[in-house]
Enzyme design. Structure first.
Site, PDB file in Angstrom:
ATOM      1  N   GLU A  70       0.798  -1.235   0.000  1.00 26.06           N
ATOM      2  CA  GLU A  70       0.000   0.000   0.000  1.00 26.06           C
ATOM      3  C   GLU A  70       0.828   1.282   0.000  1.00 26.06           C
ATOM      4  O   GLU A  70       0.837   2.031   0.989  1.00 26.06           O
ATOM      5  CB  GLU A  70      -0.946   0.012   1.205  1.00 26.06           C
ATOM      6  CG  GLU A  70      -1.939  -1.127   1.194  1.00 26.06           C
ATOM      7  CD  GLU A  70      -2.983  -1.010   2.306  1.00 26.06           C
ATOM      8  OE1 GLU A  70      -2.867  -0.107   3.149  1.00 26.06           O
ATOM      9  OE2 GLU A  70      -3.930  -1.820   2.314  1.00 26.06           O
TER      10      GLU A  70
ATOM     11  N   GLU B  14      -5.477  -8.560   1.029  1.00 18.79           N
ATOM     12  CA  GLU B  14      -6.002  -8.273   2.369  1.00 18.79           C
ATOM     13  C   GLU B  14      -7.484  -7.963   2.286  1.00 18.79           C
ATOM     14  O   GLU B  14      -7.920  -7.241   1.376  1.00 18.79           O
ATOM     15  CB  GLU B  14      -5.338  -7.029   3.005  1.00 18.79           C
ATOM     16  CG  GLU B  14      -3.916  -7.214   3.449  1.00 18.79           C
ATOM     17  CD  GLU B  14      -3.337  -5.961   4.111  1.00 18.79           C
ATOM     18  OE1 GLU B  14      -4.105  -5.077   4.555  1.00 18.79           O
ATOM     19  OE2 GLU B  14      -2.105  -5.872   4.155  1.00 18.79           O
TER      20      GLU B  14
HETATM   21  C1  FCB Z   1      -4.001  -2.152   5.729  1.00 16.95           C
HETATM   22  C2  FCB Z   1      -2.572  -2.500   6.109  1.00 16.95           C
HETATM   23  C3  FCB Z   1      -2.457  -3.569   7.143  1.00 16.95           C
HETATM   24  C4  FCB Z   1      -3.543  -3.493   8.195  1.00 16.95           C
HETATM   25  C5  FCB Z   1      -4.913  -3.300   7.586  1.00 16.95           C
HETATM   26  C6  FCB Z   1      -6.037  -3.207   8.590  1.00 16.95           C
HETATM   27  O1  FCB Z   1      -4.038  -0.842   5.270  1.00 16.95           O
HETATM   28  O2  FCB Z   1      -1.865  -2.929   4.971  1.00 16.95           O
HETATM   29  O3  FCB Z   1      -1.168  -3.528   7.679  1.00 16.95           O
HETATM   30  O4  FCB Z   1      -3.234  -2.546   9.136  1.00 16.95           O
HETATM   31  O5  FCB Z   1      -4.915  -2.174   6.772  1.00 16.95           O
END
Ligand code: FCB
Length: 455
Positions: free
Chosen positions: A169, A357
């Site tokens: 990110e 994620e």
């Molecule tokens: C994302 C991050 C990860 C975690 C989630 C909730 O932005 O990559 O490390 O904190 O959010």
């Protein structure tokens, strides 16, 4: 009754869980590790919820054998984790710390012994502090430093690691860390953001090239935060504000990688990048990634605002919209994942997408050895169903990783939001599989998961 079954996604779909070094490892000064920007940022009072830090976190640095065994017992076949740059090269550049490398050798070997496929992120926000003192991401030299680090990792682990992600990110570590100042290293404003953005975008592609040179057979990706962005009203002003925010949140780091450059037409302030531009950078920004990792949690609703400089747009907080929320204050809106998969897949050069994620934090209570986290189960299920929908529409999305395996250190929010499938008592380090962990296990085992449309 509806049914969800892993087999609906075919045998090649990758299921897993994601973590990051600083959020789980602890061992902040173990075995010759150098300081990271997060070690330093968390020391300053007021930066983090209750001044918490990741010095011990989940103690994964020492407890990884048991945690991986637990992962295997839940039949989770893929594990995404990050390498801590200051563990491997404590000063960021120069001397390699063999004890740091050894730790990751042991971790990777243990994964493979248990039949768990390691997916490695090179950089999940923990820049060596020694580099920050030289300007960190705002210094063009970071391209050389990052290249050296990427090469060290490729040579050390490339014989066993087949899936790599360059950055986690970049929009978040440049935006929150170099514009808003709410994440490490706590820098602010465009004078920090623009150079950090440009150097991160160059490193994203450069890291891909270095991995490819050393590991021609590896699958190489990078990860982006992605959120469906919608205007509050249909007025032209709100609609245009939403277009600008979409460019910032969803296009800024993807489009240069695809060879399309920065979205300067939509966001003219990005022209300030010229100051940091070197000849040949248009080529340097592009890399042919094998896959794009998308990290999707929510959607954003946008209204026009004269008060916000450069972007003239503001988020309408979910709390003000009477919608279901997570503990992060994020709206629960599963369709965002479908919309983002469609939007990213529409770029002809995006070949494959992995959801690297997705997950949620809710108020969990551990009672008599059990965490009944029904809302997390519903959240995961509804998001996974949207992925199925996207696949049915032909989107090449071939993987899904839950954020996260165990509860951990959630950056500026400290230990309050718990995202894990496994509960952690941070006093005793006791692990308890939540109902959502059992649910994910059942999914991994190929069972039919039945549910009524409403619940
Ligand atoms: C994302 C991050 C990860 C975690 C989630 C909730 O932005 O990559 O490390 O904190 O959010």
């Amino acid at each position: 009754m509806h049914t969800l079954n892993k087999n609906d996604f075919g045998p090649d779909f990758r299921w897993g869980v994601s973590t990051a070094a600083y959020q789980t490892e602890g061992g902040h000064d173990a075995d010759g590790k150098g300081l990271s920007v997060w070690d330093v940022f968390t020391r300053k009072k007021g930066n983090i919820f209750r001044n918490q830090h990741g010095n011990t976190a989940c103690d994964f640095y020492r407890r990884y054998p048991e945690d991986l065994q637990l992962m295997q017992s839940l039949h989770i076949p893929n594990f995404r984790f990050s390498l801590a740059w200051p563990r491997i090269i404590p000063e960021g550049t120069g001397v390699v710390n063999t004890r740091g490398l050894d730790y990751y050798h042991r971790l990777i070997d243990q994964c493979l012994q248990l039949g768990i496929e390691p997916w490695v992120t090179l950089y999940h926000w923990d820049l060596p502090y020694a580099l920050e003192r030289k300007g960190g991401w705002t210094n063009r030299d970071v391209v050389g430093w990052f290249g050296e680090y990427a090469e060290t990792c490729a040579q050390a682990f490339g014989d066993r690691v087949k899936h790599w992600m360059v950055l986690n990110e970049p929009m978040v570590f440049t935006g929150a860390g170099h514009f808003l100042g709410i994440h490490a290293p706590g820098r602010r404003w465009l004078k920090n953001f623009i150079p950090a953005m440009h150097h991160a975008a160059v490193c994203q592609a450069e890291g891909g090239r270095i991995l490819r040179t050393h590991l021609p057979g590896a699958r190489i990706g990078t990860t982006f935060s992605a959120s469906s962005v919608q205007p509050l009203t249909e007025s032209p002003r709100d609609s245009q504000a939403a277009v600008r925010v979409d460019a910032l949140l969803n296009r800024l780091f993807l489009e240069p990688a695809l060879g399309l450059g920065y979205p300067v037409q939509t966001l003219p302030f990005l022209n300030r990048v010229e100051k940091y531009w070197r000849s040949g950078d248009d080529r340097k920004l592009a890399f042919d990634f094998d896959f794009v990792g998308l990290q999707i949690y929510t959607r954003e609703i946008i209204k026009h605002s004269w008060f916000m400089p450069f972007i003239n747009a503001d988020l309408v907080k979910a709390a003000k919209r009477r919608v279901p929320l997570t503990l992060m204050g994020w709206e629960v809106y599963p369709e965002s994942i479908y919309q983002m998969l469609r939007q990213y897949a529409a770029y002809p050069r995006v070949k494959e997408i992995i959801v690297t994620e997705n997950g949620s934090a809710f108020e969990d209570t551990l009672q008599e050895g059990r965490v009944q986290d029904d809302r997390r189960v519903a959240y995961l299920r509804d998001h996974i169903r949207q992925i199925k929908r996207a696949r049915a529409d032909g989107v090449p999305v071939n993987g899904y990783f839950v954020w996260t395996f165990t509860d951990n250190f959630e950056w500026a929010e400290g230990y309050r939001p718990r995202f894990g499938l496994v509960h952690v008592d941070f006093e005793t380090q006791q692990r308890t599989v939540k109902d959502s962990g059992r649910w994910y296990q059942s999914l991994m085992e190929g069972r039919n998961l039945n549910f009524s449309p409403s619940g």
